[in-house]
Design a protein around this motif. Structure first.
Motif, PDB file in Angstrom:
ATOM      1  N   ARG A 154       0.888  -1.188   0.003  1.00  0.00           N
ATOM      2  CA  ARG A 154       0.044   0.112  -0.021  1.00  0.00           C
ATOM      3  C   ARG A 154       0.754   1.265  -0.119  1.00  0.00           C
ATOM      4  N   GLY A 155       1.942   1.478  -0.951  1.00  0.00           N
ATOM      5  CA  GLY A 155       2.764   2.520  -1.199  1.00  0.00           C
ATOM      6  C   GLY A 155       2.180   3.722  -1.601  1.00  0.00           C
ATOM      7  N   GLY A 156       0.864   3.738  -1.957  1.00  0.00           N
ATOM      8  CA  GLY A 156       0.348   4.945  -2.691  1.00  0.00           C
ATOM      9  C   GLY A 156       0.173   6.107  -1.558  1.00  0.00           C
ATOM     10  N   LEU A 157      -0.343   6.078  -0.502  1.00  0.00           N
ATOM     11  CA  LEU A 157      -0.511   6.768   0.567  1.00  0.00           C
ATOM     12  C   LEU A 157       0.499   7.361   1.224  1.00  0.00           C
ATOM     13  N   LEU A 158       1.500   6.399   1.460  1.00  0.00           N
ATOM     14  CA  LEU A 158       2.710   6.737   1.835  1.00  0.00           C
ATOM     15  C   LEU A 158       3.732   7.558   0.958  1.00  0.00           C
ATOM     16  N   LEU A 159       3.555   7.190  -0.448  1.00  0.00           N
ATOM     17  CA  LEU A 159       4.373   7.929  -1.134  1.00  0.00           C
ATOM     18  C   LEU A 159       3.802   9.442  -1.128  1.00  0.00           C
ATOM     19  N   SER A 160       2.529   9.984  -1.003  1.00  0.00           N
ATOM     20  CA  SER A 160       2.153  11.046  -1.067  1.00  0.00           C
ATOM     21  C   SER A 160       2.659  11.986   0.282  1.00  0.00           C
ATOM     22  N   LEU A 161       2.830  11.138   1.449  1.00  0.00           N
ATOM     23  CA  LEU A 161       3.045  11.625   2.712  1.00  0.00           C
ATOM     24  C   LEU A 161       4.534  12.082   2.550  1.00  0.00           C
ATOM     25  N   LEU A 162       5.435  11.192   1.894  1.00  0.00           N
ATOM     26  CA  LEU A 162       6.818  10.988   1.708  1.00  0.00           C
ATOM     27  C   LEU A 162       7.162  12.594   0.620  1.00  0.00           C
ATOM     28  N   VAL A 163       6.296  12.553  -0.278  1.00  0.00           N
ATOM     29  CA  VAL A 163       6.812  13.525  -1.350  1.00  0.00           C
ATOM     30  C   VAL A 163       6.339  14.945  -1.082  1.00  0.00           C
ATOM     31  N   LEU A 164       5.125  15.157  -0.260  1.00  0.00           N
ATOM     32  CA  LEU A 164       4.467  16.423  -0.205  1.00  0.00           C
ATOM     33  C   LEU A 164       5.198  17.492   0.346  1.00  0.00           C
ATOM     34  N   PRO A 165       6.096  17.026   1.318  1.00  0.00           N
ATOM     35  CA  PRO A 165       7.260  18.009   2.060  1.00  0.00           C
ATOM     36  C   PRO A 165       8.222  18.312   1.266  1.00  0.00           C
ATOM     37  N   LEU A 166       8.694  17.364   0.268  1.00  0.00           N
ATOM     38  CA  LEU A 166       9.886  17.651  -0.782  1.00  0.00           C
ATOM     39  C   LEU A 166       9.268  18.867  -1.611  1.00  0.00           C
ATOM     40  N   TYR A 167       7.991  18.860  -1.857  1.00  0.00           N
ATOM     41  CA  TYR A 167       7.568  19.636  -3.014  1.00  0.00           C
ATOM     42  C   TYR A 167       7.502  20.770  -2.555  1.00  0.00           C
ATOM     43  N   VAL A 168       7.777  21.340  -1.119  1.00  0.00           N
ATOM     44  CA  VAL A 168       7.588  22.768  -0.408  1.00  0.00           C
ATOM     45  C   VAL A 168       8.466  23.564  -1.225  1.00  0.00           C
ATOM     46  N   PRO A 169       9.844  23.626  -1.084  1.00  0.00           N
ATOM     47  CA  PRO A 169      10.495  24.632  -1.978  1.00  0.00           C
ATOM     48  C   PRO A 169       9.959  24.931  -3.145  1.00  0.00           C
ATOM     49  N   THR A 170       9.693  23.932  -4.120  1.00  0.00           N
ATOM     50  CA  THR A 170       9.228  24.092  -5.583  1.00  0.00           C
ATOM     51  C   THR A 170       8.027  25.054  -5.500  1.00  0.00           C
ATOM     52  N   LEU A 171       7.311  24.599  -4.521  1.00  0.00           N
ATOM     53  CA  LEU A 171       5.726  25.251  -4.437  1.00  0.00           C
ATOM     54  C   LEU A 171       6.030  26.761  -3.948  1.00  0.00           C
ATOM     55  N   ILE A 172       6.997  26.977  -2.978  1.00  0.00           N
ATOM     56  CA  ILE A 172       7.189  28.208  -2.449  1.00  0.00           C
ATOM     57  C   ILE A 172       7.659  29.019  -3.627  1.00  0.00           C
ATOM     58  N   TYR A 173       8.435  28.696  -4.207  1.00  0.00           N
ATOM     59  CA  TYR A 173       9.483  29.470  -5.242  1.00  0.00           C
ATOM     60  C   TYR A 173       8.470  29.661  -6.458  1.00  0.00           C
ATOM     61  N   GLY A 174       7.649  28.542  -7.121  1.00  0.00           N
ATOM     62  CA  GLY A 174       6.639  28.693  -8.154  1.00  0.00           C
ATOM     63  C   GLY A 174       5.498  29.607  -7.791  1.00  0.00           C
ATOM     64  N   GLY A 175       4.797  29.399  -6.781  1.00  0.00           N
ATOM     65  CA  GLY A 175       4.079  30.703  -6.160  1.00  0.00           C
ATOM     66  C   GLY A 175       4.454  31.744  -6.160  1.00  0.00           C
ATOM     67  N   GLU A 176       5.370  32.033  -5.773  1.00  0.00           N
ATOM     68  CA  GLU A 176       6.066  33.359  -5.542  1.00  0.00           C
ATOM     69  C   GLU A 176       6.474  34.022  -6.888  1.00  0.00           C
ATOM     70  N   VAL A 177       6.752  33.218  -7.827  1.00  0.00           N
ATOM     71  CA  VAL A 177       7.155  34.005  -9.125  1.00  0.00           C
ATOM     72  C   VAL A 177       5.629  34.372  -9.714  1.00  0.00           C
ATOM     73  N   VAL A 178       4.399  33.692  -9.609  1.00  0.00           N
ATOM     74  CA  VAL A 178       3.249  34.023 -10.147  1.00  0.00           C
ATOM     75  C   VAL A 178       2.680  35.273  -9.241  1.00  0.00           C
ATOM     76  N   ARG A 179       2.914  35.135  -8.047  1.00  0.00           N
ATOM     77  CA  ARG A 179       2.365  36.233  -7.109  1.00  0.00           C
ATOM     78  C   ARG A 179       3.000  37.524  -7.455  1.00  0.00           C
ATOM     79  N   ARG A 180       4.542  37.469  -7.421  1.00  0.00           N
ATOM     80  CA  ARG A 180       5.160  38.708  -7.712  1.00  0.00           C
ATOM     81  C   ARG A 180       5.029  39.151  -9.179  1.00  0.00           C
ATOM     82  N   GLY A 181       4.684  38.314 -10.124  1.00  0.00           N
ATOM     83  CA  GLY A 181       4.526  38.567 -11.430  1.00  0.00           C
ATOM     84  C   GLY A 181       2.884  39.369 -11.485  1.00  0.00           C
ATOM     85  N   ALA A 182       2.084  39.009 -10.678  1.00  0.00           N
ATOM     86  CA  ALA A 182       0.740  39.640 -10.565  1.00  0.00           C
ATOM     87  C   ALA A 182       0.704  40.821 -10.111  1.00  0.00           C
ATOM     88  N   GLU A 183       1.783  41.090  -9.019  1.00  0.00           N
ATOM     89  CA  GLU A 183       1.739  42.409  -8.431  1.00  0.00           C
ATOM     90  C   GLU A 183       2.736  43.323  -9.340  1.00  0.00           C
TER      91      GLU A 183
END
Lengths: 218, 230, 204
Positions: A154-183
Motif C-alpha cells: 500500500r505504497g500510494g498513500l505513503l508516497l504522498s506523505l513522503l513526497v509532499l514535504p519535498l515539494y515545499v521549496p518548489t511550491l514556494i518559489y513557483g507560487g512566488e513567481v506568479v504572485r510577484r508577477g501578478a503584483e
C-alpha cells in the motif's frame, strides 16, 4: 534510453494509461475552488496563483504511483535493472515521461484555467513560465518518492506523505513567481531559485532514486 | 550493550537532576519579564525542545550516513530509535510555541518561516517513521530510510531558505548566540543552559534505552529464526 | 568465457538459504538447478543476475552478460507483440526481432496486443525476449510454466540453438526438457546457520 521514454509515453497515452486524468483532476479542482471560498472575484484573483500551483502539484501527485509500480508488478523493472542501461538513466527517463504526460499538459492548460479564477492579466506569462520550469522538479522528486515505496503493497498513500514535504521549496518559489508577477514586482530571484531547484533535482535525485530502487528490488 | 548497561543508571540520575534543577530554578526562582510577564517561563521548555528537535534529526543524519557507509547495524537502529523522540520534541516545541504565541502575538499560529520550518520537520519525522514501518525487510528499511534522511535533509535546508525568502516572519531571533551582546539576560541564561543540558541528556538516555530495545528485538528475531531452522 | 560461482551464500528475507554454492558453466553448456520448493533457486538466480547482492562469495564472468527471465514476463498489456519485442531490442541495442518471433512461433500473433494473449502465449513472448537481448548467459526461473508440449519443444530447440552458438543457459526447472544438460541439486548447499547478518550473530 529514448526507447524507454517513447514506450512510457506510448503506454500512458494508450487506453487505460491514465493520460489526461490528472489534467481533468486539475480542471475540476480549479473549478471547485470558487465553491469553497465563495463567489468573490477579487478574492479569487488574489489566491489564483497559489491555487493554480497547488492544483498542478496535486494533479502531479495523483499519477506518481504509476511511475514505477506498474513496471514492478509485471516484472519489467527487474528486467530493466538487468538491462545494459544504467538505472539512473531509467529513473531519469521515467521522470521525463511522467513530465511529458502530466507536467507539460498542466503547464499548457494552466493559463486557460487562470481565466476561471480571474487571474490578473500580468500573471499569465509568469504562470506558464514558472510551471514550465517547476513541474520537471515535481516529476523527478515524485519519481524519487515512487522509488522509495517500490514493492510496498500500500505504497500510494505513503508516497504522498513522503513526497509532499519535498515539494515545499518548489511550491514556494513557483507560487512566488506568479504572485510577484501578478503584483508587477521583480520575479528574477524566485525564478532563478526555481530553475536552480529543478536543475539540482535533475542532476542529483536520479542517483538517490536508483539506489532506492536497487534496495527495493533486492 | 554492556557499556550502555553501566552508563545508563548514572545517565538517568544526571538527566533527572539537570531537568529538576533547571526547570524548578527557571519556573520559580527567576523574575517575570518586564514585558512578557510570567509567560516568558515557557522558554525553559520551548527552547530546549526546539534545540533537540533539530539535533535529533542531525543525529539521525549522521547515523544514517554511518549505516550507508560502514553498514554498522547498531547505527541504523539508533537512527530508528531517535526518530519518535525527535517527533515528540518537535511537537513539544510547536505546542509550547503556540501557547506562548497566544498572549504575546495574539495568535496561536502564524505562517512564519521558523514555525513553518518546524512543521516541515514534523512532516519529515512522520514520513521517516512511516517508511520504517512500511518496509518489512529490516536491512531494506534501514537503507530506504537512510536515503530518505539524506535527501530530506537537503530539502529541509532548501525549505528553510525558501521560507525566509517567502516571509520575514514574526518570530524573534535565536535566544542564544555566541555573540554575547544579543544574548538574553544572565538571570534567564543559566537556568536555560541547565534545561538545555537536561534535554540533551534526556535525548541521549532515551535513544540509548530505545536502541537497546531495538537490539533486543532483533536478537529475539534471530533466536526465533534459528529455532525454526533447527 | 565461463561463468564461475565461488562459495556463494545468498539470503532471502534476512535468512541465509544457500551457502557455499560453487560451480562453473562453460560456453555451450546448459545447467539445470534442482531442489525442493524454498531451497533458494530463485534467490540464487537473482543473485547471479545482479538483482541482489550475495552475502559472501564471488561471481566471475556475469557482468553485462546475463539475460534474466523471472516468474513475471515483463510484458506491457497495451503494447503489441512486436512492440514489446522491439522495445527490448532497442534497450539492448540489437536489431531484428524476426528470428525471435519465428523461433517461438509468434508470427500469427505479431500485431496482437499482449493483453489478448493466453498465458502460454505470453510466456512464449517473454522467452522470445531472451533471443532479442543478444546476451550470452540466460538465467531462467521456471521458464516452462504454462507452456504446452509443443511450446516446450520450441523452447528446448531455442536453448539447444543458443548453446550451439556458444551461449550458456542456467535454469531452475522441475520438468525434463530432454536436453543434454547437467543437473545441479541445490539441496546439499542448504544453509546450516539460519541467521544472515553478523550483527544478529554478534548479539546472540
Amino acid at each position: 534510453m529514448i526507447a524507454l521514454l517513447l514506450r512510457d509515453v506510448r503506454l500512458a497515452i494508450r487506453a487505460g494509461g491514465g493520460f489526461g486524468l490528472s489534467l481533468m483532476f486539475f480542471l475540476i479542482l480549479v473549478n471547485l475552488v470558487p465553491f469553497g471560498v465563495g463567489p468573490n472575484n477579487e478574492l479569487l484573483s488574489r489566491i489564483a496563483p497559489g491555487i493554480l500551483w497547488l492544483g498542478a502539484l496535486l494533479a502531479c501527485l495523483l499519477s506518481l504511483d504509476r511511475i514505477l509500480a506498474l513496471d514492478y508488478e509485471d516484472g519489467s523493472l527487474d528486467l530493466l535493472a538487468t538491462a545494459p542501461i544504467p538505472l539512473e538513466g531509467v529513473v531519469t527517463m521515467k521522470a521525463l515521461a511522467h513530465w511529458i504526460t502530466t507536467g507539460l499538459p498542466l503547464t499548457l492548460a494552466a493559463p486557460t484555467l487562470g481565466v476561471l479564477l480571474n487571474l490578473p492579466g500580468s500573471a499569465y506569462g509568469w504562470l506558464a513560465i514558472s510551471l514550465l520550469i517547476g513541474t520537471p522538479a515535481l516529476s523527478i522528486i515524485g519519481t524519487f518518492g515512487a522509488s522509495l515505496t517500490v514493492g510496498l503493497k500500500r505504497g500510494g498513500l505513503l508516497l504522498s506523505l513522503l513526497v509532499l514535504p519535498l515539494y515545499v521549496p518548489t511550491l514556494i518559489y513557483g507560487g512566488e513567481v506568479v504572485r510577484r508577477g501578478a503584483e508587477g514586482a521583480s520575479t528574477q530571484t524566485a525564478l532563478m531559485m526555481l530553475g536552480g531547484i529543478t536543475a539540482g533535482c535533475m542532476a542529483l535525485i536520479p542517483f538517490a532514486a536508483a539506489a532506492a530502487i536497487r534496495v527495493g528490488l533486492r | 550493550m554492556s557499556t550502555s548497561q553501566v552508563i545508563l543508571p548514572w545517565l538517568i540520575c544526571i538527566t533527572a537532576a539537570c531537568l529538576v534543577v533547571g526547570l524548578v530554578w527557571g519556573f520559580f526562582f527567576t523574575q517575570d519579564d518586564f514585558r512578557q510577564g510570567s509567560t516568558v517561563k515557557i522558554i525553559y521548555l520551548h527552547v530546549p525542545s526546539a534545540l533537540m528537535a533539530i539535533n535529533a534529526w542531525l543525529m539521525m543524519l549522521v547515523a544514517s550516513l554511518i549505516w550507508l557507509i560502514r553498514r554498522h547495524h547498531v547505527s541504523a537502529l539508533a537512527a530508528k530509535a531517535a526518530a519518535p523522540i525527535g517527533l515528540v520534541m518537535t511537537l513539544i516545541a510547536l505546542f509550547t510555541g503556540a501557547i506562548w504565541g497566544k498572549p504575546i502575538w495574539n495568535t496561536y499560529w502564524a505562517p512564519d518561516p521558523r514555525l513553518m520550518s518546524f512543521m516541515f520537520l514534523l512532516f519529515c519525522y512522520v514520513g521517516y517513521i512511516a517508511l520504517w514501518e512500511a518496509v518489512d525487510d529490516v536491512d531494506a528499511a534501514a537503507d530506504m530510510t537512510s536515503i530518505l534522511c539524506l535527501v530530506g535533509s537537503v530539502f529541509a535546508l532548501l525549505s528553510r531558505y525558501a521560507f525566509i525568502f517567502w516571509d520575514r516572519g514574526l518570530h524573534q531571533e535565536a535566544s542564544l548566540s555566541l555573540d554575547k551582546e544579543t544574548n538574553i539576560a544572565n538571570e534567564f541564561y543559566y537556568p536555560l543552559l541547565i534545561c538545555m543540558a537536561g534535554f540533551v541528556l534526556l535525548f541521549i538516555t532515551l535513544v540509548l534505552v530505545r536502541t537497546r530495545t531495538e537490539i533486543r528485538s532483533r536478537r529475539i528475531r534471530a533466536l526465533m529464526a534459528r529455532e525454526r531452522m533447527a | 568465457m565461463e561463468l564461475r560461482l565461488t562459495d556463494i551464500a545468498c539470503a532471502r528475507g534476512g535468512m541465509i538459504v544457500l551457502d557455499g554454492v560453487t560451480f562453473a558453466l562453460a560456453s555451450g553448456q546448459a545447467l539445470m538447478l534442482r531442489g525442493p520448493n524454498g531451497i533458494g533457486k530463485t534467490t540464487l538466480l537473482r543473485v547471479i543476475a545482479g538483482l541482489q547482492p550475495a552475502v559472501s562469495g564471488q561471481i566471475d564472468g556475469a557482468d553485462e552478460q546475463i539475460a534474466y527471465a523471472g516468474h513475471a514476463d515483463g510484458l506491457k498489456a497495451t503494447l503489441t507483440v512486436s512492440e514489446n519485442l522491439q522495445f527490448w531490442a532497442k534497450i539492448y541495442g540489437t536489431s531484428g526481432i524476426d528470428d525471435a518471433i519465428a523461433a517461438f512461433d509468434l508470427t500469427m500473433l505479431i500485431d496482437r496486443r499482449a493483453h489478448d494473449l493466453s498465458a502460454g502465449q505470453k510466456r512464449r513472448l517473454g522467452l522470445a525476449r531472451l533471443l532479442v537481448t543478444g546476451r550470452r548467459i540466460w538465467a531462467l526461473d521456471e521458464p516452462t510454466v504454462s507452456l504446452d508440449a509443443i511450446s516446450v519443444g520450441l523452447f528446448a530447440d531455442a536453448v539447444r540453438a543458443h548453446c550451439a552458438g556458444g551461449g550458456m543457459v542456467l535454469m531452475a526447472t522441475h520438468i525434463d526438457l530432454g536436453l543434454q544438460a547437467d543437473t545441479l541439486d541445490l539441496t546439499p548447499y542448504k544453509a546450516a546457520a539460519a541467521v544472515e547478518t553478523d550483527f544478529d550473530e554478534a548479539f546472540l
